[in-house]
Scaffold this active site. Structure first.
Site, PDB file in Angstrom:
ATOM      1  N   GLU A   1       0.823  -1.214   0.000  1.00 40.47           N
ATOM      2  CA  GLU A   1       0.000   0.000   0.000  1.00 40.47           C
ATOM      3  C   GLU A   1       0.853   1.258   0.000  1.00 40.47           C
ATOM      4  O   GLU A   1       1.938   1.278   0.565  1.00 40.47           O
ATOM      5  CB  GLU A   1      -0.846   0.041   1.276  1.00 40.47           C
ATOM      6  CG  GLU A   1      -1.776  -1.130   1.427  1.00 40.47           C
ATOM      7  CD  GLU A   1      -2.460  -1.111   2.786  1.00 40.47           C
ATOM      8  OE1 GLU A   1      -3.172  -2.074   3.069  1.00 40.47           O
ATOM      9  OE2 GLU A   1      -2.257  -0.153   3.551  1.00 40.47           O
TER      10      GLU A   1
ATOM     11  N   CYS B   1       3.751  -5.059  16.165  1.00 43.29           N
ATOM     12  CA  CYS B   1       3.210  -4.001  17.030  1.00 43.29           C
ATOM     13  C   CYS B   1       1.703  -4.263  17.197  1.00 43.29           C
ATOM     14  O   CYS B   1       0.988  -4.503  16.215  1.00 43.29           O
ATOM     15  CB  CYS B   1       3.470  -2.625  16.434  1.00 43.29           C
ATOM     16  SG  CYS B   1       5.232  -2.325  16.171  1.00 43.29           S
TER      17      CYS B   1
ATOM     18  N   SER C   1       9.192   5.815  16.309  1.00 41.49           N
ATOM     19  CA  SER C   1       7.844   5.477  16.734  1.00 41.49           C
ATOM     20  C   SER C   1       7.912   4.976  18.178  1.00 41.49           C
ATOM     21  O   SER C   1       8.269   3.831  18.424  1.00 41.49           O
ATOM     22  CB  SER C   1       7.297   4.395  15.781  1.00 41.49           C
ATOM     23  OG  SER C   1       6.002   4.035  16.153  1.00 41.49           O
ATOM     24  N   LEU C   2       7.575   5.843  19.119  1.00 40.10           N
ATOM     25  CA  LEU C   2       7.769   5.552  20.548  1.00 40.10           C
ATOM     26  C   LEU C   2       6.469   5.015  21.175  1.00 40.10           C
ATOM     27  O   LEU C   2       6.420   3.883  21.648  1.00 40.10           O
ATOM     28  CB  LEU C   2       8.241   6.831  21.257  1.00 40.10           C
ATOM     29  CG  LEU C   2       8.489   6.755  22.760  1.00 40.10           C
ATOM     30  CD1 LEU C   2       9.587   5.761  23.079  1.00 40.10           C
ATOM     31  CD2 LEU C   2       8.851   8.143  23.313  1.00 40.10           C
TER      32      LEU C   2
ATOM     33  N   CYS D   1      -1.495   2.148   7.833  1.00 37.62           N
ATOM     34  CA  CYS D   1      -0.768   1.161   7.038  1.00 37.62           C
ATOM     35  C   CYS D   1      -1.282  -0.251   7.267  1.00 37.62           C
ATOM     36  O   CYS D   1      -1.619  -0.641   8.363  1.00 37.62           O
ATOM     37  CB  CYS D   1       0.722   1.229   7.315  1.00 37.62           C
ATOM     38  SG  CYS D   1       1.249   0.454   8.843  1.00 37.62           S
TER      39      CYS D   1
ATOM     40  N   CYS E   1       2.951   8.531   1.580  1.00 40.52           N
ATOM     41  CA  CYS E   1       3.320   7.541   2.600  1.00 40.52           C
ATOM     42  C   CYS E   1       3.577   6.223   1.876  1.00 40.52           C
ATOM     43  O   CYS E   1       2.659   5.667   1.274  1.00 40.52           O
ATOM     44  CB  CYS E   1       2.184   7.422   3.612  1.00 40.52           C
ATOM     45  SG  CYS E   1       2.533   6.223   4.894  1.00 40.52           S
TER      46      CYS E   1
ATOM     47  N   SER F   1      10.688   6.441   9.162  1.00 41.92           N
ATOM     48  CA  SER F   1      10.118   6.185  10.490  1.00 41.92           C
ATOM     49  C   SER F   1      10.504   4.771  10.935  1.00 41.92           C
ATOM     50  O   SER F   1      10.299   3.813  10.197  1.00 41.92           O
ATOM     51  CB  SER F   1       8.591   6.317  10.415  1.00 41.92           C
ATOM     52  OG  SER F   1       8.011   5.897  11.621  1.00 41.92           O
TER      53      SER F   1
ATOM     54  N   CYS G   1      -1.162  -2.434  15.113  1.00 45.70           N
ATOM     55  CA  CYS G   1      -0.909  -2.201  13.686  1.00 45.70           C
ATOM     56  C   CYS G   1      -1.537  -3.290  12.811  1.00 45.70           C
ATOM     57  O   CYS G   1      -1.405  -4.479  13.089  1.00 45.70           O
ATOM     58  CB  CYS G   1       0.601  -2.157  13.466  1.00 45.70           C
ATOM     59  SG  CYS G   1       1.068  -2.138  11.737  1.00 45.70           S
TER      60      CYS G   1
ATOM     61  N   CYS H   1       5.267  -7.456   7.800  1.00 50.31           N
ATOM     62  CA  CYS H   1       6.186  -6.934   8.811  1.00 50.31           C
ATOM     63  C   CYS H   1       6.342  -7.943   9.941  1.00 50.31           C
ATOM     64  O   CYS H   1       5.382  -8.575  10.366  1.00 50.31           O
ATOM     65  CB  CYS H   1       5.696  -5.603   9.380  1.00 50.31           C
ATOM     66  SG  CYS H   1       6.910  -4.860  10.506  1.00 50.31           S
TER      67      CYS H   1
ATOM     68  N   GLY I   1       5.661  -2.128   6.819  1.00 54.16           N
ATOM     69  CA  GLY I   1       7.014  -2.614   7.067  1.00 54.16           C
ATOM     70  C   GLY I   1       7.864  -1.677   7.903  1.00 54.16           C
ATOM     71  O   GLY I   1       7.499  -0.534   8.156  1.00 54.16           O
ATOM     72  N   GLU I   2       8.976  -2.208   8.367  1.00 55.12           N
ATOM     73  CA  GLU I   2       9.960  -1.454   9.142  1.00 55.12           C
ATOM     74  C   GLU I   2      11.104  -1.089   8.183  1.00 55.12           C
ATOM     75  O   GLU I   2      11.892  -1.958   7.786  1.00 55.12           O
ATOM     76  CB  GLU I   2      10.464  -2.310  10.320  1.00 55.12           C
ATOM     77  CG  GLU I   2      11.747  -1.839  10.956  1.00 55.12           C
ATOM     78  CD  GLU I   2      11.749  -0.380  11.387  1.00 55.12           C
ATOM     79  OE1 GLU I   2      10.790   0.075  12.031  1.00 55.12           O
ATOM     80  OE2 GLU I   2      12.727   0.322  11.056  1.00 55.12           O
TER      81      GLU I   2
END
Ligand code: SF4
Length: 367
Positions: free
Chosen positions: A104, A128, A230-231, A349, A117, A207, A131, A124, A175-176
């Protein structure tokens, strides 16, 4: 082709050029035996003008156009689905990759800017808890071609709107990005290259959930980008539950890597904080978060949560968001509040592809 890409043509396939710099284009096929300016012409048509048909590259001699069309491919990944938010604020694109996987990208419009974005992985591995992409499970890294192809498709969509082609690019899709750090670095190089897409590095944000070795790798690389962390929690207990990566890279250790990144780039990083009702939005969270930003000398981006259908979390109510903001603002050097855009098209996402998804080879859904 860059060595970090995973798509390698067989002798009978056309060589993909999209994703290569003009210098890389000269490494294979007919361009290897031609003067460098021919590759620069192709790169200019492709990246500056968005042209993917050799037949329309009118400053190339006709025989070369035909030979290039025979030997090279410039194809972007096809759009499998497109959804537009009713208020015009966001368009969500679903692209089909050569192996059938779906990724996406979201085009977000505000009165003063347009943001792309984009995704860096199909799926991923980081799990998380809030997510949608996490539900797809580990997928694979995107190639440089697949990353840049998203930017080119979104840029093409803006033609006719009378706006600058690109304002900002954020690696905040599926994804990371730093798990795919070498292809992300190669993509940044091509996005910023004056003979590539020519986008200034200050307009590009990567990010991350906080992969310390890769933050340092990016800091030492020859490219720059804004970095966002991303905290989304202010204690290890809460972050361990929300973002399991915290057990490997606790956020206080990540802060040291962020400080190193800031010293290298002289740009403040951003702490991203998704507000979740009753989970991380207490007054004490606001004070701790403000203190982290003050100590690091960095910005905070508060984000309202866009819940997906299977999520156990809810967005923080608007009056509490405002209270949180009032508590953070006196402490932090800068705070912004980002409202999620395009709720009606599932713009966070992973939400469109998990709804739409067909089984992808090798992907093991968790739920
Ligand atoms: S928030 Fe990012 S890192 Fe975490 S599961 Fe989703 S895509 Fe992966």
């Amino acid at each position: 082709m860059t060595s970090s890409q995973t798509e390698s043509p067989t002798p009978t396939e056309r060589i993909p050029l999209l994703g290569s710099t003009s210098a890389e284009m000269r490494r294979s096929g007919p361009l290897a035996n031609l003067p460098p300016y021919r590759a620069r012409q192709v790169a200019h048509w492709l990246y500056a003008r968005g042209e993917t048909d050799f037949a329309r590259m009118t400053d190339l001699p006709q025989p070369l156009r035909e030979e290039f069309a025979d030997r090279y491919s410039l194809s972007p990944d096809p759009v499998a689905d497109l959804q537009k938010a009713a208020n015009g604020e966001a368009d969500k694109y679903l692209f089909r990759l050569p192996d059938g996987r779906l990724i996406e990208s979201v085009l977000i419009r505000t009165p003063d800017r347009v943001t792309f974005c984009i995704s860096s992985q199909a799926g991923c591995a980081y799990g998380c808890d809030f997510c949608a992409t996490a539900r797809m499970g580990p997928g694979r890294n995107l190639t440089v071609r697949e990353i840049v192809s998203q930017v080119m498709a979104l840029r093409r969509a803006l033609v006719g709107e009378g706006r600058e082609p690109v304002h900002n690019i954020v690696f905040m899709g599926m994804g990371e990005p730093l798990q795919n750090v070498e292809n992300v670095i190669a993509s940044l190089r091509l996005l910023q290259d004056p003979e590539g897409l020519g986008i200034g590095w200050r307009r590009i944000t990567v990010s991350t959930v906080g992969l310390i070795p890769q933050i340092l790798r990016l800091a030492e690389s020859d490219v720059s980008a804004r970095l966002a962390y991303s905290l989304s929690a202010t204690t290890d207990e809460v972050r361990d539950a929300l973002m399991p990566v915290n057990r490997k890279y606790p956020f206080r250790e990540v802060f040291e890597a962020l400080a190193a990144y800031q010293r290298r780039t002289r740009m403040p990083v951003t702490l991203e904080y998704v507000l979740l009702d009753g989970v991380n939005d207490a007054d004490d969270d606001a004070r701790r978060l403000g203190g982290f930003a003050r100590d690091l000398g960095c910005k905070i981006n508060l984000i309202t949560y866009n819940p997906h259908p299977a999520s156990p979390y809810r967005p923080t109510p608007p009056e509490r968001v405002q209270r949180f903001l009032r508590l953070v603002e006196p402490l932090a050097p800068a705070v912004t509040l980002r409202q999620s855009k395009g709720q009606d098209i599932l713009a966070a996402c992973g939400q469109l592809s998990t709804r739409w998804r067909e089984p992808a080879p090798g992907a093991e859904p968790r739920s």
